[in-house]
Design a protein around this motif. Structure first.
Motif, PDB file in Angstrom:
ATOM      1  N   ASN A 128       0.801  -1.229   0.000  1.00 58.50           N
ATOM      2  CA  ASN A 128       0.000   0.000   0.000  1.00 58.50           C
ATOM      3  C   ASN A 128       0.833   1.278   0.000  1.00 58.50           C
ATOM      4  O   ASN A 128       0.269   2.369   0.095  1.00 58.50           O
ATOM      5  N   THR A 177      -9.254  -0.806  -8.026  1.00 55.96           N
ATOM      6  CA  THR A 177      -9.227  -1.862  -7.031  1.00 55.96           C
ATOM      7  C   THR A 177     -10.577  -2.561  -7.017  1.00 55.96           C
ATOM      8  O   THR A 177     -11.544  -2.100  -7.630  1.00 55.96           O
ATOM      9  N   THR A 178     -10.657  -3.688  -6.330  1.00 60.69           N
ATOM     10  CA  THR A 178     -11.902  -4.456  -6.315  1.00 60.69           C
ATOM     11  C   THR A 178     -12.889  -3.905  -5.294  1.00 60.69           C
ATOM     12  O   THR A 178     -14.073  -3.708  -5.577  1.00 60.69           O
ATOM     13  N   CYS A 180     -13.576  -1.101  -1.914  1.00 62.58           N
ATOM     14  CA  CYS A 180     -13.160   0.049  -1.107  1.00 62.58           C
ATOM     15  C   CYS A 180     -14.070   0.120   0.113  1.00 62.58           C
ATOM     16  O   CYS A 180     -15.294   0.191  -0.026  1.00 62.58           O
ATOM     17  N   PRO A 215      -8.174  -7.197  -3.704  1.00 61.18           N
ATOM     18  CA  PRO A 215      -7.523  -5.908  -3.461  1.00 61.18           C
ATOM     19  C   PRO A 215      -8.495  -4.928  -2.815  1.00 61.18           C
ATOM     20  O   PRO A 215      -9.605  -4.734  -3.320  1.00 61.18           O
ATOM     21  N   THR A 216      -8.088  -4.330  -1.708  1.00 58.44           N
ATOM     22  CA  THR A 216      -8.999  -3.522  -0.910  1.00 58.44           C
ATOM     23  C   THR A 216      -8.359  -2.193  -0.534  1.00 58.44           C
ATOM     24  O   THR A 216      -7.198  -2.152  -0.144  1.00 58.44           O
ATOM     25  N   ALA A 232     -12.955   1.919  -7.523  1.00 59.86           N
ATOM     26  CA  ALA A 232     -13.201   0.540  -7.101  1.00 59.86           C
ATOM     27  C   ALA A 232     -14.431  -0.012  -7.803  1.00 59.86           C
ATOM     28  O   ALA A 232     -15.306   0.733  -8.259  1.00 59.86           O
TER      29      ALA A 232
END
Length: 287
Positions: A128, A177-178, A180, A215-216, A232
């Motif tokens: 990150n 990203t996938t 959030c 992915p978060t 996201a």
């Protein structure tokens, strides 16, 4: 508190070397159980002289096999040009005897397990773009281990190869990203202090997201309102209670423009104009 920090940072900035960084222990939005103890105004510091933020690895589920989650919305800070530094104060079981000076290792605590937890925390910082600080918080000699420092050195080399620039100037990736996870500072001011409710709603939901294997990112609801949130596929809204028409329209606009799904956890938009049922329906689209 945030305003006092901003004022102190501004005074410090006028006195210290321009290359020195001003970092504060603030913004721990996910770990606070009670609203009154909440770090509830991180957004006040975006335009302050503060350069970045510091938080320990979460004290919930931080052991071997645990998630070791982030205490705060780290991607909010990174997208606002601030840095975020994680403190790894993992209990090592190592100590120096204050009388004899002998180094001892706590029985029953395997050093290999300590190394594994430290590696997980390093991975979180590396993935990150966060800084990482190793700490002997009690000052007992918890880091007196030659093999541990060899591992720290290897971690530093990997970090330098991944992020050639220092943590405080590294830009977050712009890739989609996938998931959030979204936490709202304003809504905490309207939430009654039920500790179990806060636990389930905030850090247990955060840990569930980290366990999902996707992915978060983690941000403030204000980021969506201001148009600076991470891109996201889905947004998990943990406590979006207070949504007036302006905030609600901004969130809907962001979701529409980014073709993203919304996952509403509990009572979204219940506090605002028009009453609870009307607010929830206007937010979610469901009666």
């Amino acid at each position: 508190t945030a305003e006092a920090i901003a004022g102190l940072a501004q005074a410090l900035r006028q006195e210290i070397d321009p290359d020195q960084r001003i970092l504060v222990m603030y913004g721990h939005a996910f770990d606070a159980r009670l609203g009154g103890a909440q770090h509830a105004a991180l957004s006040v510091l975006w335009r302050s002289a503060v350069d970045g933020f510091i938080s320990p690895v979460s004290y919930h589920d931080r052991g071997l096999g645990g998630t070791g989650g982030f205490m705060g919305p780290i991607h909010s800070a990174l997208r606002r040009g601030k840095s975020w530094h994680l403190v790894d104060d993992t209990r090592t079981g190592i100590a120096r005897d204050s009388v004899s000076g002998e180094i001892t290792q706590l029985k029953g605590l395997r050093i290999e397990d300590v190394y594994a937890v430290q590696a997980r925390n390093f991975g979180a910082a590396l993935a990150n773009g966060c800084g990482l600080l190793w700490a002997d918080s009690d000052g007992t000699g918890a880091l007196i281990d030659r093999a541990m420092w060899t591992r720290f050195g290897a971690m530093a080399d990997v970090y330098a190869d991944t992020w050639p620039q220092p943590a405080w100037v590294a830009s977050p990736p712009e890739t989609r990203t996938t998931l959030c996870v979204v936490v709202d500072e304003l809504s905490r001011a309207y939430q009654r202090d039920y500790p179990d409710f806060s636990e389930d709603l905030l850090y247990r939901a955060r840990d569930a997201a980290l366990s999902a294997g996707v992915p978060t990112a983690f941000c403030l609801l204000g980021d969506l309102v201001d148009g600076v949130a991470p891109d996201a596929a889905a947004y998990l809204f943990l406590n979006a209670f207070h949504l007036n028409e302006t905030r609600r329209n901004a969130v809907h606009g962001w979701l529409r423009d980014h073709r993203a799904a919304a996952i509403w956890v509990y009572a979204p938009g219940a506090l605002g104009s028009g009453g609870m049922e009307a607010g929830i329906e206007a937010t979610t689209g469901y009666r």
